[in-house]
Design a protein around this motif. Structure first.
Motif, PDB file in Angstrom:
ATOM      1  N   GLN A 182     -45.309 -51.005   7.615  1.00 13.92           N
ATOM      2  CA  GLN A 182     -45.866 -49.997   6.497  1.00 13.92           C
ATOM      3  C   GLN A 182     -45.015 -49.209   5.572  1.00 13.92           C
ATOM      4  OE1 GLN A 182     -49.225 -49.896   5.541  1.00 13.92           O
ATOM      5  NE2 GLN A 182     -49.705 -51.412   6.901  1.00 13.92           N
ATOM      6  N   ARG A 313     -55.538 -50.265   1.295  1.00 12.95           N
ATOM      7  CA  ARG A 313     -56.022 -50.987   2.576  1.00 12.95           C
ATOM      8  C   ARG A 313     -57.433 -50.245   2.933  1.00 12.95           C
ATOM      9  NH1 ARG A 313     -55.977 -50.621   7.960  1.00 12.95           N
ATOM     10  NH2 ARG A 313     -55.609 -52.643   9.243  1.00 12.95           N
ATOM     11  N   TYR A 316     -60.261 -50.802   0.467  1.00 13.00           N
ATOM     12  CA  TYR A 316     -60.775 -52.131   0.469  1.00 13.00           C
ATOM     13  C   TYR A 316     -61.666 -52.239   1.941  1.00 13.00           C
ATOM     14  CZ  TYR A 316     -57.182 -53.891  -2.809  1.00 13.00           C
ATOM     15  OH  TYR A 316     -56.376 -54.343  -3.783  1.00 13.00           O
ATOM     16  N   ALA A 327     -58.200 -57.118   4.326  1.00 17.29           N
ATOM     17  CA  ALA A 327     -57.511 -56.043   3.391  1.00 17.29           C
ATOM     18  C   ALA A 327     -55.996 -55.855   3.500  1.00 17.29           C
ATOM     19  CB  ALA A 327     -58.236 -54.592   3.955  1.00 17.29           C
ATOM     20  N   GLY A 328     -55.582 -56.300   4.896  1.00 20.06           N
ATOM     21  CA  GLY A 328     -54.265 -56.310   5.028  1.00 20.06           C
ATOM     22  C   GLY A 328     -53.520 -57.279   4.464  1.00 20.06           C
ATOM     23  N   VAL A 331     -53.103 -56.515   0.805  1.00 18.05           N
ATOM     24  CA  VAL A 331     -52.413 -55.365   0.519  1.00 18.05           C
ATOM     25  C   VAL A 331     -50.665 -55.733   0.731  1.00 18.05           C
ATOM     26  CG1 VAL A 331     -51.542 -52.909   1.288  1.00 18.05           C
ATOM     27  CG2 VAL A 331     -54.107 -53.577   0.740  1.00 18.05           C
ATOM     28  N   ALA A 337     -52.084 -57.689  -4.389  1.00 19.65           N
ATOM     29  CA  ALA A 337     -53.308 -56.705  -4.359  1.00 19.65           C
ATOM     30  C   ALA A 337     -53.684 -56.286  -5.698  1.00 19.65           C
ATOM     31  CB  ALA A 337     -52.646 -55.506  -3.560  1.00 19.65           C
TER      32      ALA A 337
END
Ligand code: ZN
Ligand code: MN
Length: 487
Positions: A182, A313, A316, A327-328, A331, A337
């Motif tokens: 992240q 994320r 979404y 979503a992961g 992104v 994205a």
């Protein structure tokens, strides 16, 4: 005797160094680039020749400020550079310019939100202690002659250090990996670091300790180095928690040490044992003025931050109804994205757009080893194909073929359908003719159906599709077959 049944809690502190994306180095005009012929990007400043004066790279400071804001930090409105004095051959200056003290780093007391829980729907805050600016060191290298040398091309490259707070919020190897992923993504979205762990532009040194659940203090920690990938971060930490539990189980005491990770052998080795805390004799650099920021400048930077990966994320998942997994995946790559955002803005149904992207489109790009930016497919193409399927103009099978053609040529799906006459046949009368033809031509199969082998219906669906080149509306074909076969 090994202690059995003791439950240990692991705690992981993360120290991350990120090389900043700037044109020039931190305190001089040498180019900031990876690689190159050794010692060709050096000057009196980054080699610290007597009398050379450093000056501060404004863009690097801006990168750290934006990162600190994105990481929810407090900002030091007045911030200094200090000399961290130590001797090591990759540091020709004899000191590293860095930032010392609790509230002097450009950013402090922040946090990063990461996905948590088995389904990835929950989130967790990892508190941060500091985000500061410093300079990178040179690189030691082994020479073909057998000796060693120093390449100073990297010396003086702007380096940002991000350190988690104490006591640590991270307690498993998976959390540590998630945190790093992240954080990397955030830096890439901000455009402050390229995040290339394999080239060393993003480096992570976790410190790991284990303690019995009831213990009031954390255990003795190991600092782990040489972690060249996300996988290595997780497996290195996992290895350390097991090794330390083993040692304690055998009644041994743990030593505070720095260990290296051998990725091939999946094991760690001692690099050095910490005798005592090293005294770096920090003092304020006399050649550099304090950095003083205005409220207005900071607020302008804050207002111009892009939508950050975790915000995207969560949007979404919560606003567009995508799964945490989908979503992961979207992104995880900024351009991917942005492509998705473009298609949704153009009116594409989010779930359908996502299915096309993470399905056929991703597969085709992967086969050709292309980035989305190198593809002829634009968001409008995806919206077009989604809408054509949704309106019933083409069926799913035709859509896949049309999309492959769009992918190859860049033609709009609607144009391909028009010029090839591929639109779906939903005219019941026309389909009925074909259904009857198929039944007439295959009396044996009809016989089997009447004997109770009802799954032979699939055979007829296939025949009808063959005769219509896959264009018949499958739902109507099935309805008509049910009626006609039962006659
Ligand atoms: Zn230089
Ligand atoms: Mn550092």
């Amino acid at each position: 005797m090994p202690k059995s049944g003791v439950a240990y809690v692991t705690s992981v502190g993360m120290e991350v160094h990120a090389e900043l994306l700037t044109e020039t180095k931190m305190f001089c005009g040498c180019l900031n680039r990876f690689g190159g012929e050794v010692n060709t990007r050096v000057c009196p400043v980054c080699l610290a020749l007597p009398g050379a004066l450093p000056y501060i790279n404004r863009r690097a400071v801006e990168h750290v400020l934006r990162t600190a804001l994105a990481l929810n930090c407090q900002i030091a409105m007045r911030s200094l550079f200090h000399r961290k004095n130590y001797f090591y051959p990759d540091l020709p200056k004899g000191y590293q310019l860095s930032q010392y003290e609790e509230t002097n780093p450009i950013g402090y007391a922040g946090y990063l939100v990461i996905p948590a829980g088995d389904d990835g729907l929950a989130t967790k805050r990892v508190r941060l202690r500091r985000v500061h600016l410093e300079e990178d060191t040179g690189k030691l290298m082994h020479l073909p002659s057998g000796g060693s040398g120093v390449d100073c091309n990297r010396a003086g490259v702007p380096l940002m250090e991000i350190v988690t707070d104490f006591p640590p919020d991270i307690h498993t190897p998976e959390e540590a990996r998630e945190y790093l992923q992240q954080l990397r993504l955030l830096l890439v979205y901000l455009g402050v670091c390229d995040g290339k762990m394999e080239q060393g532009s993003l480096r992570c040194e976790p410190n790991i300790s284990i303690a019995e659940e009831s213990a009031e203090k954390l255990g003795v920690k190991t600092e782990l180095k040489n972690l060249g990938s996300f996988r290595a971060v997780a497996s290195g930490i996992r290895h350390e928690e097991t090794r330390m539990a083993d040692e304690l189980g055998r009644g041994n005491e743990l030593k505070q040490e720095t260990r290296g990770w051998n990725e091939d052998k999946e094991t760690s080795f001692v690099m050095r044992v910490k005798e005592q805390e090293q005294d770096y004799r920090y003092f304020t650099d006399p050649d550099l003025p304090p950095m003083v920021f205005t409220e207005e400048y900071i607020e302008t930077l804050r207002a111009n931050l892009p939508e950050l990966p975790m915000q995207k994320r969560q949007r979404y998942i919560e606003a567009l109804g995508l799964s945490a997994y989908d979503a992961g995946v979207l992104v995880a790559d900024r351009e991917w994205a942005e492509f998705f955002d473009g298609a949704v803005e153009d009116g594409g149904d989010p779930k359908q757009v996502c299915n096309w992207m993470n399905g056929d489109f991703a597969r085709l790009l992967n086969e050709d080893k292309l980035d989305v930016s190198e593809s002829k497919v634009r968001p409008s193409h995806i919206v077009n194909i989604v809408n054509l399927v949704e309106s019933g103009a083409i069926n799913g099978k035709t859509a896949k073929e049309v999309f492959e053609r769009t992918y190859k040529s860049g033609e709009l799906p609607a144009e391909i359908i028009e010029s090839e006459g591929l639109s779906q046949i939903s005219d019941t009368g026309a389909i009925l003719c074909v259904v009857r033809e198929a039944i007439k031509e295959n009396p044996d199969a009809v016989g089997k159906f009447k004997e109770g082998k009802t799954n032979i219906k699939g055979f007829f669906v296939g025949k009808v599709m063959q005769k219509t080149k896959g264009r018949a509306n499958a739902e109507i074909v099935n309805q008509l077959l049910d009626v006609e076969l039962s006659k």
